[in-house]
Write an enzyme that holds these catalytic residues in place. Structure first.
Site: not given
Ligand SMILES: Cc1cc2nc3c(=O)[nH]c(=O)nc-3n(C[C@H](O)[C@H](O)[C@H](O)COP(=O)(O)OP(=O)(O)OC[C@H]3O[C@@H](n4cnc5c(N)ncnc54)[C@H](O)[C@@H]3O)c2cc1C
Length: 382
Positions: A122-123, A155, A238
């Site tokens: 997704y990400s 992951s 999830e």
């Molecule tokens: C252990 C682990 C496993 C993972 N595995 C996968 C995987 O297998 N596949 C996959 O696709 N992804 C995976 N991810 C990614 C994960 O889904 C994303 O890291 C997560 O959705 C946050 O996205 P970002 O890192 O782009 O942060 P961002 O979305 O850029 O957010 C940055 C900060 O802004 C805050 N924020 C963003 N929007 C808002 C809002 N509307 N209101 C308030 N605060 C907000 C967030 O809370 C965060 O603190 C994994 C992450 C981890 C840590």
């Protein structure tokens, strides 16, 4: 509310407990990929995987209550999860709900048996919380699609042979209407997997680059434009999986053992702190039982998983912070080089580092709070 189990349920519990005792992988170090695959095959043969799935697709056909007992017993024995846990927790259920009969026959049994391991894409660099912003494009080319783009934080990409991939198939109309979900073989030409080391030394994550990846239209799950609906339902699974997977009972026992080892078990302030965490762990368990009861009585609100994930992941961080503080200087002795070979979660410092990720994976705490505010409390959207 009656919290006791019937004689049949207790008999089921005893059977599960005996089976785990006889079959659980032995040894302290974290089992390797092949050992976990073999463990998954034994779980499947015993009917303990996909417990609530229909029998005709290889599921165990167990009731919600039997599944809950099963989960409790696996946590009690500290037995490892299945290698293909992402496939089992959300890919399989999504295929069962949105897939064609052919896709169900092809994929579901292999999800359970561990013959197929699934990764989730997704990400992206500019689309994490804001999934609407997904940029990876799939363009129709006859009866195929050509996919180009980049995913991050995938992951287990390196250990998977299938990819549950969110892409954009259209830029017309609302952003969400152009998202679609594909089931893509990981060895398709044009997929380049580049591992990203984690702070614990693990190599669980990867960036995945997709260049002119050609997939047949039969790889589409559901209809074009249905991607966001599929991902939303998968994320509910999830999140509840993340919350349910945290083993607080073991955490309490481990904290007590650490307090004894460091001579802190008679210290009133440490006793109070551990007691407070033990009470919160009991509250989490009661929360889980209430969700189960709601499920059994048809009152289940799927967005409860957001609240559970939010509370459980913060609580597990408090456990590891407390463990590291009790160990004092010893708590800093975490060896990144060897952690990938040993189980990082078996030390407080390893857990402290890996627990940082828990409030981000599967949707951040801030996003879960937004869901609780809007979907459970009915507060206005900001
Ligand atoms: C252990 C682990 C496993 C993972 N595995 C996968 C995987 O297998 N596949 C996959 O696709 N992804 C995976 N991810 C990614 C994960 O889904 C994303 O890291 C997560 O959705 C946050 O996205 P970002 O890192 O782009 O942060 P961002 O979305 O850029 O957010 C940055 C900060 O802004 C805050 N924020 C963003 N929007 C808002 C809002 N509307 N209101 C308030 N605060 C907000 C967030 O809370 C965060 O603190 C994994 C992450 C981890 C840590």
């Amino acid at each position: 509310m009656d919290l006791s189990y019937t004689a049949e349920e207790e008999a089921f519990r005893a059977k599960v407990r005996g089976w785990i005792e006889a079959n659980k992988p032995q040894g302290g170090a974290r089992p390797g990929i092949e050992e976990l695959r073999d463990w998954q095959k034994r779980l499947h043969a015993a009917g303990y995987l996909g417990a609530g799935w229909p029998k005709q697709h290889g599921g165990g056909g167990l009731s919600d209550l039997e599944q809950a007992i099963l989960n409790e017993e696996f946590a009690h024995a500290n037995a490892p999860g299945a290698l293909g846990s992402m496939g089992i927790s959300w890919v399989g259920p999504a295929i069962l709900r949105f897939g064609t009969e052919q896709q169900k026959q092809k994929f579901v049994p292999r999800v359970l048996s561990g013959d197929d391991i699934w990764a989730t894409g997704y990400s992206e660099p500019n689309a994490g919380s804001d999934m609407y912003n997904t940029q990876t494009r799939a363009v129709k080319d006859g009866d195929h699609y050509i996919i180009n783009g980049q995913k991050v934080w995938t992951s287990l990409a390196h250990a998977s042979n299938w990819y549950f991939l969110l892409v954009r198939t259209s830029t017309d109309g609302h952003k969400v209407a152009g998202l679609s979900l594909f089931l893509v073989p990981m060895d398709t030409p044009g997929i380049d997997i580049r591992p990203t080391p984690m702070i614990t030394g693990d190599r669980e994550f990867s960036e995945v680059f997709l260049s002119d990846v050609r997939v047949h239209q039969s790889c589409l799950l559901g209809k074009a434009g249905q991607g966001y609906e599929i991902v939303s339902s998968a994320l509910i699974n999830e999140r509840s999986g993340i919350a349910a997977g945290i083993r607080f009972d073991q955490g309490v026992q481990k904290l007590i053992a650490t307090a004894r080892r460091f001579g802190l078990d008679q210290n009133p302030s440490w006793r109070e702190r551990i007691a407070s965490l033990a009470i919160q762990a009991k509250v989490m368990k009661a929360f889980g039982l209430r969700v189960l009861s709601d499920q059994l009585h048809g009152r289940f609100n799927p967005h409860t998983s957001a609240a559970m994930k939010c509370i459980a992941t913060r609580l597990t961080q408090e456990f590891s912070e407390t463990g590291v503080e009790m160990e004092g200087y010893y708590g800093t002795l975490f060896d990144v080089e060897t952690s990938a070979m040993n189980d990082a979660s078996s030390t407080w410092s390893g857990r402290y580092l890996s627990d940082r990720a828990m409030t981000i994976a599967g949707g951040t705490t801030e996003i879960q709070k937004n869901i609780v505010a809007e979907r459970i409390l009915g507060l206005p959207r900001r």
